[in-house]
Write a protein that holds these residues in place. Structure first.
Motif, PDB file in Angstrom:
ATOM      1  N   ILE A 139       0.829  -1.207   0.000  1.00 41.78           N
ATOM      2  CA  ILE A 139       0.000   0.000   0.000  1.00 41.78           C
ATOM      3  C   ILE A 139       0.864   1.257   0.000  1.00 41.78           C
ATOM      4  O   ILE A 139       0.648   2.191  -0.780  1.00 41.78           O
ATOM      5  CB  ILE A 139      -0.947  -0.009   1.214  1.00 41.78           C
ATOM      6  N   VAL A 140       1.868   1.273   0.865  1.00 43.17           N
ATOM      7  CA  VAL A 140       2.723   2.461   0.980  1.00 43.17           C
ATOM      8  C   VAL A 140       3.567   2.643  -0.278  1.00 43.17           C
ATOM      9  O   VAL A 140       3.756   3.763  -0.761  1.00 43.17           O
ATOM     10  CB  VAL A 140       3.618   2.351   2.238  1.00 43.17           C
ATOM     11  N   MET A 141       4.075   1.549  -0.841  1.00 40.81           N
ATOM     12  CA  MET A 141       4.878   1.653  -2.052  1.00 40.81           C
ATOM     13  C   MET A 141       4.030   2.104  -3.239  1.00 40.81           C
ATOM     14  O   MET A 141       4.500   2.842  -4.114  1.00 40.81           O
ATOM     15  CB  MET A 141       5.559   0.316  -2.363  1.00 40.81           C
ATOM     16  N   ALA A 142       2.771   1.674  -3.275  1.00 40.73           N
ATOM     17  CA  ALA A 142       1.866   2.136  -4.328  1.00 40.73           C
ATOM     18  C   ALA A 142       1.615   3.639  -4.196  1.00 40.73           C
ATOM     19  O   ALA A 142       1.533   4.362  -5.203  1.00 40.73           O
ATOM     20  CB  ALA A 142       0.553   1.373  -4.262  1.00 40.73           C
ATOM     21  N   LEU A 143       1.513   4.132  -2.967  1.00 39.26           N
ATOM     22  CA  LEU A 143       1.363   5.576  -2.747  1.00 39.26           C
ATOM     23  C   LEU A 143       2.589   6.333  -3.244  1.00 39.26           C
ATOM     24  O   LEU A 143       2.461   7.400  -3.861  1.00 39.26           O
ATOM     25  CB  LEU A 143       1.133   5.849  -1.258  1.00 39.26           C
ATOM     26  N   ALA A 144       3.771   5.772  -3.010  1.00 40.20           N
ATOM     27  CA  ALA A 144       5.002   6.386  -3.516  1.00 40.20           C
ATOM     28  C   ALA A 144       5.004   6.426  -5.037  1.00 40.20           C
ATOM     29  O   ALA A 144       5.415   7.427  -5.648  1.00 40.20           O
ATOM     30  CB  ALA A 144       6.219   5.614  -3.002  1.00 40.20           C
ATOM     31  N   LEU A 145       4.530   5.355  -5.653  1.00 42.90           N
ATOM     32  CA  LEU A 145       4.471   5.303  -7.116  1.00 42.90           C
ATOM     33  C   LEU A 145       3.536   6.366  -7.676  1.00 42.90           C
ATOM     34  O   LEU A 145       3.872   7.069  -8.633  1.00 42.90           O
ATOM     35  CB  LEU A 145       4.025   3.910  -7.558  1.00 42.90           C
ATOM     36  N   VAL A 146       2.369   6.503  -7.068  1.00 38.84           N
ATOM     37  CA  VAL A 146       1.412   7.520  -7.523  1.00 38.84           C
ATOM     38  C   VAL A 146       2.005   8.917  -7.371  1.00 38.84           C
ATOM     39  O   VAL A 146       1.871   9.779  -8.260  1.00 38.84           O
ATOM     40  CB  VAL A 146       0.096   7.399  -6.745  1.00 38.84           C
ATOM     41  N   SER A 147       2.698   9.171  -6.283  1.00 36.65           N
ATOM     42  CA  SER A 147       3.276  10.493  -6.028  1.00 36.65           C
ATOM     43  C   SER A 147       4.320  10.863  -7.075  1.00 36.65           C
ATOM     44  O   SER A 147       4.309  11.976  -7.614  1.00 36.65           O
ATOM     45  CB  SER A 147       3.903  10.532  -4.625  1.00 36.65           C
ATOM     46  N   ILE A 148       5.218   9.945  -7.392  1.00 40.45           N
ATOM     47  CA  ILE A 148       6.274  10.279  -8.354  1.00 40.45           C
ATOM     48  C   ILE A 148       5.703  10.419  -9.764  1.00 40.45           C
ATOM     49  O   ILE A 148       6.144  11.275 -10.534  1.00 40.45           O
ATOM     50  CB  ILE A 148       7.407   9.214  -8.317  1.00 40.45           C
ATOM     51  N   ILE A 149       4.699   9.618 -10.105  1.00 41.05           N
ATOM     52  CA  ILE A 149       4.076   9.754 -11.428  1.00 41.05           C
ATOM     53  C   ILE A 149       3.411  11.119 -11.562  1.00 41.05           C
ATOM     54  O   ILE A 149       3.541  11.804 -12.598  1.00 41.05           O
ATOM     55  CB  ILE A 149       3.047   8.627 -11.658  1.00 41.05           C
ATOM     56  N   ALA A 184      10.375   5.648 -10.708  1.00 43.46           N
ATOM     57  CA  ALA A 184       9.010   5.171 -10.946  1.00 43.46           C
ATOM     58  C   ALA A 184       9.009   3.725 -11.447  1.00 43.46           C
ATOM     59  O   ALA A 184       8.168   2.913 -11.043  1.00 43.46           O
ATOM     60  CB  ALA A 184       8.305   6.081 -11.948  1.00 43.46           C
ATOM     61  N   ILE A 185       9.950   3.393 -12.310  1.00 46.73           N
ATOM     62  CA  ILE A 185      10.032   2.027 -12.850  1.00 46.73           C
ATOM     63  C   ILE A 185      10.349   1.029 -11.742  1.00 46.73           C
ATOM     64  O   ILE A 185       9.738  -0.047 -11.637  1.00 46.73           O
ATOM     65  CB  ILE A 185      11.079   1.958 -13.969  1.00 46.73           C
ATOM     66  N   PHE A 186      11.310   1.377 -10.889  1.00 50.92           N
ATOM     67  CA  PHE A 186      11.660   0.465  -9.791  1.00 50.92           C
ATOM     68  C   PHE A 186      10.517   0.346  -8.782  1.00 50.92           C
ATOM     69  O   PHE A 186      10.291  -0.738  -8.217  1.00 50.92           O
ATOM     70  CB  PHE A 186      12.935   0.943  -9.097  1.00 50.92           C
ATOM     71  N   LEU A 187       9.802   1.434  -8.544  1.00 49.73           N
ATOM     72  CA  LEU A 187       8.645   1.363  -7.651  1.00 49.73           C
ATOM     73  C   LEU A 187       7.567   0.452  -8.230  1.00 49.73           C
ATOM     74  O   LEU A 187       6.963  -0.353  -7.511  1.00 49.73           O
ATOM     75  CB  LEU A 187       8.076   2.760  -7.411  1.00 49.73           C
ATOM     76  N   PHE A 188       7.319   0.604  -9.515  1.00 47.89           N
ATOM     77  CA  PHE A 188       6.330  -0.256 -10.175  1.00 47.89           C
ATOM     78  C   PHE A 188       6.750  -1.720 -10.059  1.00 47.89           C
ATOM     79  O   PHE A 188       5.922  -2.597  -9.752  1.00 47.89           O
ATOM     80  CB  PHE A 188       6.184   0.154 -11.640  1.00 47.89           C
ATOM     81  N   GLY A 189       8.025  -1.986 -10.284  1.00 52.44           N
ATOM     82  CA  GLY A 189       8.515  -3.360 -10.153  1.00 52.44           C
ATOM     83  C   GLY A 189       8.367  -3.892  -8.739  1.00 52.44           C
ATOM     84  O   GLY A 189       7.972  -5.044  -8.534  1.00 52.44           O
ATOM     85  N   GLY A 190       8.674  -3.049  -7.737  1.00 50.55           N
ATOM     86  CA  GLY A 190       8.528  -3.483  -6.354  1.00 50.55           C
ATOM     87  C   GLY A 190       7.094  -3.814  -5.997  1.00 50.55           C
ATOM     88  O   GLY A 190       6.823  -4.819  -5.323  1.00 50.55           O
ATOM     89  N   VAL A 191       6.154  -2.986  -6.451  1.00 53.99           N
ATOM     90  CA  VAL A 191       4.738  -3.250  -6.178  1.00 53.99           C
ATOM     91  C   VAL A 191       4.297  -4.556  -6.822  1.00 53.99           C
ATOM     92  O   VAL A 191       3.618  -5.390  -6.199  1.00 53.99           O
ATOM     93  CB  VAL A 191       3.868  -2.073  -6.672  1.00 53.99           C
ATOM     94  N   ILE A 192       4.681  -4.755  -8.074  1.00 60.05           N
ATOM     95  CA  ILE A 192       4.291  -5.987  -8.779  1.00 60.05           C
ATOM     96  C   ILE A 192       4.876  -7.215  -8.100  1.00 60.05           C
ATOM     97  O   ILE A 192       4.192  -8.236  -7.922  1.00 60.05           O
ATOM     98  CB  ILE A 192       4.738  -5.918 -10.255  1.00 60.05           C
ATOM     99  N   LEU A 193       6.139  -7.133  -7.683  1.00 61.76           N
ATOM    100  CA  LEU A 193       6.773  -8.280  -7.029  1.00 61.76           C
ATOM    101  C   LEU A 193       6.091  -8.619  -5.711  1.00 61.76           C
ATOM    102  O   LEU A 193       5.900  -9.797  -5.387  1.00 61.76           O
ATOM    103  CB  LEU A 193       8.258  -7.984  -6.797  1.00 61.76           C
ATOM    104  N   LEU A 194       5.735  -7.615  -4.942  1.00 56.13           N
ATOM    105  CA  LEU A 194       5.060  -7.870  -3.679  1.00 56.13           C
ATOM    106  C   LEU A 194       3.650  -8.425  -3.888  1.00 56.13           C
ATOM    107  O   LEU A 194       3.157  -9.216  -3.083  1.00 56.13           O
ATOM    108  CB  LEU A 194       4.995  -6.592  -2.846  1.00 56.13           C
ATOM    109  N   LEU A 195       2.998  -8.010  -4.974  1.00 48.28           N
ATOM    110  CA  LEU A 195       1.648  -8.504  -5.248  1.00 48.28           C
ATOM    111  C   LEU A 195       1.659  -9.910  -5.839  1.00 48.28           C
ATOM    112  O   LEU A 195       0.803 -10.727  -5.508  1.00 48.28           O
ATOM    113  CB  LEU A 195       0.932  -7.558  -6.214  1.00 48.28           C
ATOM    114  N   CYS A 196       2.623 -10.186  -6.718  1.00 46.98           N
ATOM    115  CA  CYS A 196       2.640 -11.479  -7.409  1.00 46.98           C
ATOM    116  C   CYS A 196       3.067 -12.613  -6.496  1.00 46.98           C
ATOM    117  O   CYS A 196       2.582 -13.726  -6.622  1.00 46.98           O
ATOM    118  CB  CYS A 196       3.591 -11.415  -8.610  1.00 46.98           C
ATOM    119  N   ASP A 197       3.988 -12.357  -5.596  1.00 50.63           N
ATOM    120  CA  ASP A 197       4.516 -13.424  -4.750  1.00 50.63           C
ATOM    121  C   ASP A 197       3.658 -13.559  -3.503  1.00 50.63           C
ATOM    122  O   ASP A 197       4.044 -13.187  -2.411  1.00 50.63           O
ATOM    123  CB  ASP A 197       5.963 -13.099  -4.369  1.00 50.63           C
ATOM    124  N   LYS A 198       2.443 -14.102  -3.678  1.00 50.54           N
ATOM    125  CA  LYS A 198       1.479 -14.151  -2.588  1.00 50.54           C
ATOM    126  C   LYS A 198       1.251 -15.578  -2.080  1.00 50.54           C
ATOM    127  O   LYS A 198       0.160 -15.917  -1.650  1.00 50.54           O
ATOM    128  CB  LYS A 198       0.154 -13.537  -3.027  1.00 50.54           C
TER     129      LYS A 198
END
Length: 218
Positions: A139-149, A184-198
């Motif tokens: 959640i927090v990393m997604a907020l960071a992604l939205v902010s930088i975009i 932004a690219i690394f943030l997007f990757g971090g969010v995807i990795l945390l979501l996919c590895d569930k």
């Protein structure tokens, strides 16, 4: 008769000495580790971007989020009708610059929190605690992604609205602006990795029987 009783008693003791223990084995998911590394890279990139004046450049002019610099021999008139001598000064009082700077600071702070949460999740041995750390980290990393975009969109769009005051025909976005997109690219990757590895099983349990011989050798 007495010997038979002693033998039976010893066998009973052997049976009672057998115990079963359950060991917990923690699995560290590789994708979680990569997400943690992405968070660390974003921290470095955001510090570089915030400290740089190379967001926007023209002949003899460099503009960042907190400072703008006038180079020696800059052609006059200066951009935005500035009259200062060569040197670096506080950024212009433009709403879009302040907004972009605030959003980038928010990105840095929220990514720092998300990275710490991810690290705590990696260290925790309790399954439920891990899940909570990872969930809040996403959640927090997604907020960071939205902010930088938002910052990366607001900055060039609003600058284009005041381009007629720039007194330059050629403007370029510098490496610091590119660093923002890298973050932004690394943030997007971090969010995807945390979501996919569930996978639900971060911890699995293994049974092991331990047999203790309590026979007296006396």
């Amino acid at each position: 008769m007495g010997k038979s009783f002693v033998l039976f008693e010893r066998q009973s003791k052997k049976k009672m000495a057998q115990t079963t223990t359950i060991e917990t084995v923690t699995i560290v998911r590789p994708l979680k580790v990569i997400a943690f590394i992405c968070g660390l890279i974003v921290i470095i990139l955001m510090i570089m971007g915030l400290a740089s004046t190379d967001w926007l450049m023209a002949a003899g002019w460099r503009q960042g989020l907190f400072l703008h610099c006038i180079e020696e021999g800059a052609k006059h008139p200066l951009p935005f009708n500035m009259q200062e001598p060569p040197g670096c000064y506080q950024s212009r009082d433009a709403t879009y610059i302040r907004t972009a700077a605030a959003l980038c600071v928010i990105t840095l702070l929220t990514d720092l929190v998300a990275t710490i949460l991810t690290g705590l999740g990696l260290r925790s041995k309790d399954h439920h605690t891990k899940f909570k750390y990872y969930r809040f980290a996403v959640i927090v990393m997604a907020l960071a992604l939205v902010s930088i975009i938002l910052a990366l969109i607001i900055y060039p769009v609003c600058f284009a609205a005041e381009l007629n005051l720039g007194n330059r025909t050629v403007w370029e976005f510098g490496w610091a602006y590119g660093v923002g997109w890298g973050a932004a690219i690394f943030l997007f990757g971090g969010v995807i990795l945390l979501l996919c590895d569930k996978e639900s099983e971060e911890i699995y349990y293994k049974e092991r029987k331990i047999v203790q011989d309590n026979d007296s050798r006396a």
